[in-house]
Design a protein around this motif. Sequence first.
Motif, PDB file in Angstrom:
ATOM      1  N   THR A 254       0.900  -1.176  -0.024  1.00 13.91           N
ATOM      2  CA  THR A 254      -0.028  -0.052  -0.129  1.00 13.91           C
ATOM      3  C   THR A 254       0.750   1.229   0.052  1.00 13.91           C
ATOM      4  OG1 THR A 254      -1.751  -1.091   1.202  1.00 13.91           O
ATOM      5  CG2 THR A 254      -1.801   1.169   1.162  1.00 13.91           C
TER       6      THR A 254
ATOM      7  N   LYS B  65       3.758   1.645  -1.242  1.00 16.62           N
ATOM      8  CA  LYS B  65       4.269   1.752  -2.811  1.00 16.62           C
ATOM      9  C   LYS B  65       3.227   2.219  -3.670  1.00 16.62           C
ATOM     10  CE  LYS B  65       8.617   0.095  -2.237  1.00 16.62           C
ATOM     11  NZ  LYS B  65       9.708   0.805  -2.424  1.00 16.62           N
ATOM     12  N   GLY B  66       1.847   1.753  -3.541  1.00 14.54           N
ATOM     13  CA  GLY B  66       0.838   2.332  -4.221  1.00 14.54           C
ATOM     14  C   GLY B  66       0.593   3.667  -4.091  1.00 14.54           C
TER      15      GLY B  66
ATOM     16  N   LEU C 205       5.872  -2.421  -6.606  1.00 17.63           N
ATOM     17  CA  LEU C 205       4.350  -2.467  -6.795  1.00 17.63           C
ATOM     18  C   LEU C 205       3.549  -3.262  -7.449  1.00 17.63           C
ATOM     19  CD1 LEU C 205       1.718  -0.950  -5.961  1.00 17.63           C
ATOM     20  CD2 LEU C 205       2.127   0.699  -8.018  1.00 17.63           C
TER      21      LEU C 205
ATOM     22  N   ALA D 203       0.937  -5.968  -5.966  1.00 14.87           N
ATOM     23  CA  ALA D 203      -0.046  -6.174  -6.597  1.00 14.87           C
ATOM     24  C   ALA D 203      -0.432  -7.490  -7.071  1.00 14.87           C
ATOM     25  CB  ALA D 203      -0.082  -5.103  -7.691  1.00 14.87           C
TER      26      ALA D 203
ATOM     27  N   VAL E 234      -2.092  -5.084  -1.662  1.00  9.99           N
ATOM     28  CA  VAL E 234      -2.105  -3.517  -1.935  1.00  9.99           C
ATOM     29  C   VAL E 234      -3.678  -3.303  -1.578  1.00  9.99           C
ATOM     30  CG1 VAL E 234      -2.067  -1.500  -3.345  1.00  9.99           C
ATOM     31  CG2 VAL E 234      -0.470  -3.264  -3.925  1.00  9.99           C
TER      32      VAL E 234
ATOM     33  N   TRP F  67      -5.928  -0.903  -2.047  1.00  6.88           N
ATOM     34  CA  TRP F  67      -6.187   0.305  -3.271  1.00  6.88           C
ATOM     35  C   TRP F  67      -6.838   1.449  -2.880  1.00  6.88           C
ATOM     36  CZ3 TRP F  67      -2.809   0.125  -6.721  1.00  6.88           C
ATOM     37  CH2 TRP F  67      -2.246  -1.139  -7.354  1.00  6.88           C
TER      38      TRP F  67
ATOM     39  N   ALA G  94      -4.338   3.202  -0.815  1.00  7.23           N
ATOM     40  CA  ALA G  94      -3.213   3.651  -1.764  1.00  7.23           C
ATOM     41  C   ALA G  94      -3.676   4.874  -2.627  1.00  7.23           C
ATOM     42  CB  ALA G  94      -2.931   2.545  -2.629  1.00  7.23           C
TER      43      ALA G  94
END
Length: 253
Positions: free
Chosen positions: A47, A49-50, A191, A195, A200, A202, A205
């Motif tokens: 998350t 990285k997202g 990511l 993913a 993640v 989203w 994120a």
Amino acid sequence: MIDLALVAGAAAFAGFVDAIVGGGGLILVPALFALYPGAAPATLLGTNKGGSVWGTAWATVQYARRVTLNWRALAPAVAAALAGSLAGAWCVTQVDAEGLKRALPFVLAAVFAYTLRRKDLGRVHAPRLTARAETAAAVTIGALVGFYDGFFGPGTGSFFVFLFVRVLGYDFLHASASAKLLNTATNASALALFAAQGHVWWHVALVAALANVAGSTLGARLALRHGAGFVRGVFIVVVGALIVKTGYDAFFR
């Protein structure tokens, strides 16, 4: 809703710091772990990285508009960073990273001491290598730091900046701009892996990404306005914070 507001605040500050010199993960990752203590670590890292990859990418765009980047050297370095990041991510599943975790504070301390001792370091942009040698050095830096980012991660942006200054002769502003480009590649690679494994969140994120881009915009503008000396000062503060954080994680947690 309160937790998302706190995520947004941490992400904005992380984007601000990261756009100047890297190290945004020092802010956003602990915030996510504090807000969601029951979540799987991989999900929180994914998350992060997202959210952060968008701020780093936007900072790269802002720098590229105002700072001349050596694309001939940096384009292959991006490819090397991507390959290195993937190799590092694979290796961390095969090898224990505990030794690197304990060594990292000492490596960062050496970078910190060297930067303080060399008061002229990175103040003037004076690339010292031939075109071919600069490309080879940039590719080597991309591969090595990219591998480190995939394998372990903390301080990746700071290592990129330091090596571009020390090895290639860039000033801190050009080094930070170049580091953003490579760091975007390694973040995107990480990511994609997170993913693909479903790690993640989203909805979190997305909030982090919007706030991170806002903070990144402000940070990049300040760096471009105040130049290499300002970036050097922030670099010293961030590396000092990284020494404290990584030292605590390695020896007291």
